[in-house]
Design an enzyme around this catalytic site. Structure first.
Site, PDB file in Angstrom:
ATOM      1  CD  GLU A 115      18.345  52.002  62.263  1.00  0.00           C
ATOM      2  OE1 GLU A 115      18.598  53.191  62.483  1.00  0.00           O
ATOM      3  OE2 GLU A 115      17.744  51.270  63.077  1.00  0.00           O
TER       4      GLU A 115
ATOM      5  CG  HIS B  12      21.457  50.905  66.694  1.00  0.00           C
ATOM      6  ND1 HIS B  12      20.877  51.461  65.570  1.00  0.00           N
ATOM      7  CD2 HIS B  12      20.724  49.806  66.990  1.00  0.00           C
ATOM      8  CE1 HIS B  12      19.831  50.737  65.217  1.00  0.00           C
ATOM      9  NE2 HIS B  12      19.715  49.719  66.062  1.00  0.00           N
TER      10      HIS B  12
END
Length: 350
Positions: free
Chosen positions: A303, A265
């Site tokens: 993601e 992330h």
């Protein structure tokens, strides 16, 4: 350990009569120059000439030849490795280089860097950790399996070492990209500042008080499957990268996760480092680090939110690609992946 550009001793110069590349290792310097026959290099120690090299080009392969050697001793292998990196910066250099037998002896080229005939491929070279990797794993730690509190068996994860993890000079940007482990004592205020920015809060949803963010980082540091990292350009922090082992992460159930798949992330906190050039640079850089950090990692995953159009656009400029969209409880996500083989075959390390 932080190193500035000057400490790296890399100084590509665009003046034809002067060296176009200069590097120093252990008191030995190498100067690459251009003459009527092409590229050649001179190696010296103080005023003593030690050796001369020449690059002979063909359409598919170039051979790096030793013209003469005045030294009876081996020369620093790192100097040869840095020359190879520089040669692959140059436009038109074939992806395969042949190292002559005499040259391999002079630099004591380690086993595994080239085949028995001295052929080395660009994609193999950039998988070697010597020049850029400052971690302590590289896939060399023994494999042992443990079970987490959810009953999931996974390889035991070791924390990243403190300090510098990765560093590489980027000739196209004339800057040094580096990653280091986050240190709350140094980075908490900066992390809080970044999280309060509206463009960051839109995706991270962590525009919270300092005390809560301090607890958040403590939780990340205590979680064996998460690793907080700060990215820097010329030692100036620009972004936060929360690395994770995908098997134990929330993304794991949404695809066929392998034991050493890795992901991140991320956010860019300093607005002056936004944009395509910097974006592609840190995407390739963090990918390179993750592959170097464990040789068993064959795939990287991510993601991002499916509507994060800027990040998804940058991914198309790299070896990453979008696989599908799927739903988390809190967002519509895009599954993106990067395969080791494709990364090292397609990435231009410039």
């Amino acid at each position: 350990m932080n190193r500035s550009k000057s400490a790296i001793n890399v100084s590509p110069v665009r003046i034809e009569l002067d060296p176009i590349f200069h590097a120093v290792e252990d008191g030995v310097c190498i100067d690459w120059l251009v003459d009527t026959q092409g590229l050649h290099a001179q190696l010296r120690s103080s005023s003593q000439r030690l050796a001369e090299l020449r690059l002979q080009n063909s359409e598919t392969t170039s051979e790096l030849q030793l013209l003469l050697a005045d030294s009876e001793h081996t020369l620093p292998f790192r100097l040869l490795a840095r020359s190879l990196e520089w040669l692959w910066w140059q436009a038109g250099t074939p992806r395969q280089l042949q190292l002559s037998e005499a040259l391999r002896r002079l630099f004591a080229v380690p086993k595994g860097w080239c085949d028995d005939d001295g052929l080395i491929d660009c994609s193999d070279f950039f998988q070697q950790p010597l020049l850029w990797y400052f971690g302590d794993n590289g896939g060399g730690k023994p494999l042992s399996w443990v079970e987490n509190d959810k009953g999931l068996r996974h390889p035991q994860r070791r924390p990243l070492p403190n300090g510098l993890l990765y560093q590489r000079y980027l000739p196209n940007l004339d800057t040094v990209l580096s990653f280091r482990k986050l240190d709350p004592a140094l980075d908490l205020d900066r992390f809080c500042h970044w999280m309060q920015q509206s463009r960051v809060a839109e995706f991270w949803e962590l525009a919270k008080p300092r005390e809560e963010l301090a607890r958040y980082l403590d939780t990340v540091l205590a979680d064996a499957h998460l690793q907080p990292v700060v990215g820097c350009f010329d030692d100036e922090p620009f972004g936060y990268f929360e690395l994770y082992w995908a098997l134990e992460d929330r993304i794991g159930p949404h695809y066929d996760a392998a034991p050493f798949d890795r992901g991140a992330h991320l956010l860019v906190g300093e607005s002056r480092f936004l944009g395509r050039q910097y974006g592609v640079a840190w995407l390739n850089g963090i990918s390179h680090f993750l592959f170097l950090d464990d040789a068993r990692t064959m795939r990287l995953v991510g993601e991002p939110r499916a509507d994060n159009s800027k990040l998804l656009k940058y991914l198309t400029m790299t070896s990453w690609h979008k696989v599908k969209e799927f739903d988390f409880p809190h967002k519509r996500a895009a599954l993106v992946t990067c395969e080791r083989e494709r990364f090292f075959q397609e990435t231009e390390f410039t």
